[in-house]
Design a protein around this motif. Structure first.
Motif, mmCIF file in Angstrom:
data_model
loop_
_atom_site.group_PDB
_atom_site.id
_atom_site.type_symbol
_atom_site.label_atom_id
_atom_site.label_comp_id
_atom_site.label_asym_id
_atom_site.label_seq_id
_atom_site.Cartn_x
_atom_site.Cartn_y
_atom_site.Cartn_z
ATOM 1 N N ARG A 83 68.673 44.034 45.495
ATOM 2 C CA ARG A 83 68.374 43.801 46.906
ATOM 3 C C ARG A 83 69.427 44.464 47.770
ATOM 4 N NH1 ARG A 83 63.332 42.230 47.596
ATOM 5 N NH2 ARG A 83 63.733 41.020 49.415
ATOM 6 N N PRO A 84 69.032 45.136 48.802
ATOM 7 C CA PRO A 84 69.995 45.850 49.638
ATOM 8 C C PRO A 84 70.690 44.976 50.673
ATOM 9 C CG PRO A 84 67.761 46.330 50.325
ATOM 10 C CD PRO A 84 67.661 45.465 49.094
ATOM 11 N N ARG A 85 70.584 43.684 50.562
ATOM 12 C CA ARG A 85 71.172 42.803 51.576
ATOM 13 C C ARG A 85 72.660 43.057 51.786
ATOM 14 N NH1 ARG A 85 68.125 37.877 49.190
ATOM 15 N NH2 ARG A 85 66.225 37.934 50.405
ATOM 16 N N GLU A 86 73.392 43.267 50.696
ATOM 17 C CA GLU A 86 74.836 43.412 50.854
ATOM 18 C C GLU A 86 75.217 44.692 51.585
ATOM 19 O OE1 GLU A 86 73.992 45.397 46.923
ATOM 20 O OE2 GLU A 86 73.378 43.527 47.819
ATOM 21 N N LEU A 87 74.276 45.626 51.693
ATOM 22 C CA LEU A 87 74.578 46.863 52.414
ATOM 23 C C LEU A 87 74.573 46.654 53.925
ATOM 24 C CD1 LEU A 87 72.457 49.434 50.398
ATOM 25 C CD2 LEU A 87 74.922 49.074 50.303
ATOM 26 N N LEU A 88 73.865 45.662 54.373
ATOM 27 C CA LEU A 88 73.717 45.452 55.815
ATOM 28 C C LEU A 88 74.315 44.115 56.224
ATOM 29 C CD1 LEU A 88 69.996 46.525 56.189
ATOM 30 C CD2 LEU A 88 72.017 47.890 56.692
ATOM 31 N N ASP A 89 75.335 44.173 57.027
ATOM 32 C CA ASP A 89 75.882 42.953 57.605
ATOM 33 C C ASP A 89 75.026 42.575 58.801
ATOM 34 O OD1 ASP A 89 78.005 42.920 55.836
ATOM 35 O OD2 ASP A 89 79.235 44.207 57.116
ATOM 36 N N ARG A 106 78.437 53.045 63.196
ATOM 37 C CA ARG A 106 78.652 54.219 62.351
ATOM 38 C C ARG A 106 78.012 54.015 60.979
ATOM 39 N NH1 ARG A 106 81.670 56.102 58.302
ATOM 40 N NH2 ARG A 106 82.737 54.136 57.978
ATOM 41 N N GLN A 107 78.230 52.836 60.401
ATOM 42 C CA GLN A 107 77.649 52.543 59.096
ATOM 43 C C GLN A 107 76.115 52.483 59.177
ATOM 44 O OE1 GLN A 107 79.592 49.040 57.553
ATOM 45 N NE2 GLN A 107 81.183 50.280 56.581
ATOM 46 N N SER A 108 75.601 51.960 60.255
ATOM 47 C CA SER A 108 74.143 51.907 60.436
ATOM 48 C C SER A 108 73.551 53.310 60.480
ATOM 49 C CB SER A 108 73.783 51.158 61.721
ATOM 50 O OG SER A 108 74.097 49.802 61.600
ATOM 51 N N ARG A 109 74.220 54.212 61.196
ATOM 52 C CA ARG A 109 73.741 55.609 61.265
ATOM 53 C C ARG A 109 73.793 56.272 59.894
ATOM 54 N NH1 ARG A 109 76.671 55.460 65.968
ATOM 55 N NH2 ARG A 109 78.415 56.594 65.039
ATOM 56 N N LEU A 110 74.886 56.031 59.158
ATOM 57 C CA LEU A 110 75.006 56.597 57.811
ATOM 58 C C LEU A 110 73.904 56.070 56.889
ATOM 59 C CD1 LEU A 110 78.875 56.396 57.243
ATOM 60 C CD2 LEU A 110 77.498 58.478 57.511
ATOM 61 N N LEU A 111 73.648 54.779 56.997
ATOM 62 C CA LEU A 111 72.615 54.160 56.168
ATOM 63 C C LEU A 111 71.234 54.679 56.554
ATOM 64 C CD1 LEU A 111 72.177 52.184 53.883
ATOM 65 C CD2 LEU A 111 72.030 50.360 55.568
ATOM 66 N N ASP A 112 70.967 54.783 57.852
ATOM 67 C CA ASP A 112 69.678 55.323 58.308
ATOM 68 C C ASP A 112 69.474 56.754 57.808
ATOM 69 O OD1 ASP A 112 69.019 52.986 59.612
ATOM 70 O OD2 ASP A 112 69.624 53.710 61.600
ATOM 71 N N LEU A 118 65.770 59.777 51.360
ATOM 72 C CA LEU A 118 65.120 59.321 50.127
ATOM 73 C C LEU A 118 63.738 59.953 49.990
ATOM 74 C CD1 LEU A 118 65.919 55.489 50.293
ATOM 75 C CD2 LEU A 118 66.926 57.162 48.721
ATOM 76 N N PRO A 119 63.290 60.170 48.762
ATOM 77 C CA PRO A 119 61.904 60.625 48.578
ATOM 78 C C PRO A 119 60.950 59.600 49.202
ATOM 79 C CG PRO A 119 63.134 60.746 46.520
ATOM 80 C CD PRO A 119 64.014 60.033 47.514
ATOM 81 N N VAL A 159 72.031 55.775 46.436
ATOM 82 C CA VAL A 159 72.140 56.706 47.556
ATOM 83 C C VAL A 159 72.788 56.020 48.757
ATOM 84 C CG1 VAL A 159 70.761 58.008 49.254
ATOM 85 C CG2 VAL A 159 70.235 58.184 46.806
ATOM 86 N N CYS A 160 72.360 54.811 49.056
ATOM 87 C CA CYS A 160 72.908 54.093 50.209
ATOM 88 C C CYS A 160 74.376 53.741 50.022
ATOM 89 C CB CYS A 160 72.085 52.832 50.489
ATOM 90 S SG CYS A 160 70.420 53.177 51.099
ATOM 91 N N ARG A 161 74.743 53.288 48.825
ATOM 92 C CA ARG A 161 76.153 52.978 48.564
ATOM 93 C C ARG A 161 77.022 54.235 48.684
ATOM 94 N NH1 ARG A 161 74.320 49.149 44.145
ATOM 95 N NH2 ARG A 161 74.526 47.118 45.118
ATOM 96 N N ALA A 162 76.516 55.321 48.152
ATOM 97 C CA ALA A 162 77.269 56.579 48.236
ATOM 98 C C ALA A 162 77.453 56.999 49.685
ATOM 99 C CB ALA A 162 76.548 57.679 47.443
ATOM 100 N N ALA A 163 76.448 56.799 50.513
ATOM 101 C CA ALA A 163 76.542 57.179 51.931
ATOM 102 C C ALA A 163 77.579 56.320 52.656
ATOM 103 C CB ALA A 163 75.175 57.024 52.599
ATOM 104 N N LEU A 164 77.733 55.072 52.234
ATOM 105 C CA LEU A 164 78.676 54.173 52.912
ATOM 106 C C LEU A 164 80.089 54.273 52.369
ATOM 107 C CD1 LEU A 164 76.449 50.989 53.322
ATOM 108 C CD2 LEU A 164 77.022 52.710 55.046
ATOM 109 N N ASP A 165 80.261 54.882 51.209
ATOM 110 C CA ASP A 165 81.609 55.020 50.616
ATOM 111 C C ASP A 165 82.386 56.151 51.241
ATOM 112 O OD1 ASP A 165 81.295 52.863 48.999
ATOM 113 O OD2 ASP A 165 80.698 54.016 47.243
#
Length: 165
Positions: A83-89, A106-112, A118-119, A159-165
């Motif tokens: 679940r991607p919950r932990e990616l979004l505060d 900034r993190q929201s833009r990176l995640l978006d 994504l395919p 992909v999302c974790r990599a974008a936020l790291d």
């Protein structure tokens, strides 16, 4: 001795495999049911002194019940970790410090941006999971297997974790 065990298992399989397949299908879905049926009979095969068991069908039912419990426990664990919950505060409130709000944006833009890359099917699975749909619900809606949904979610999370790291 081996022939006795072999014929006992063959008889047990012939008498019970249809009912067990229906049971597994009802409990875990059509995709995983054959694997669990196979696992049940493998567990019976591994039993020592099967001939001494008073009620082999009852043993098979107990094994089936345990396999379903294990499967459901594993599925819950996978879903919780995918679940991607932990990616979004939660969005910051007005009382939050301006630098914290900027970091959130900034993190929201990176995640978006990561989600946009994504395919298409993977993105669709990810977005449905964000609507709190279960893996099974997403699979049914999209006409794909639970396994494929989990693969898409795992890829999206990487992909999302990599974008936020």
């Amino acid at each position: 001795m081996f022939d006795d065990k072999k014929s006992l298992i063959r008889d047990l399989f012939e008498r019970n495999h249809r009912a067990m397949l229906r049971y597994f299908t009802r409990k875990v879905g059509r995709e995983a049911a054959p694997d669990l049926l196979h696992d049940a009979f493998v567990r019976v095969l591994r039993r020592d002194q099967l001939e001494a068991i008073a009620d082999p069908p009852a043993l098979l039912q107990k094994i089936a019940l345990n396999l379903v419990r294990d499967f459901m426990r594993k599925r819950r664990t996978e879903i919780a970790h995918l679940r991607p919950r932990e990616l979004l505060d939660d969005a910051p409130s007005q009382e939050t410090a301006p630098e914290d709000r900027l970091e959130y944006e900034r993190q929201s833009r990176l995640l978006d941006a990561a989600v946009d890359l994504l395919p298409p099917r993977c993105r669709e699975v990810f977005e449905l999971s964000m609507e709190n749909m279960t893996v099974g619900q997403i699979a049914a809606r999209l006409g794909v297997s639970d396994r494929m949904v989990r693969k898409h979610l795992a890829h999206a999370m990487r992909v999302c974790r990599a974008a936020l790291d």
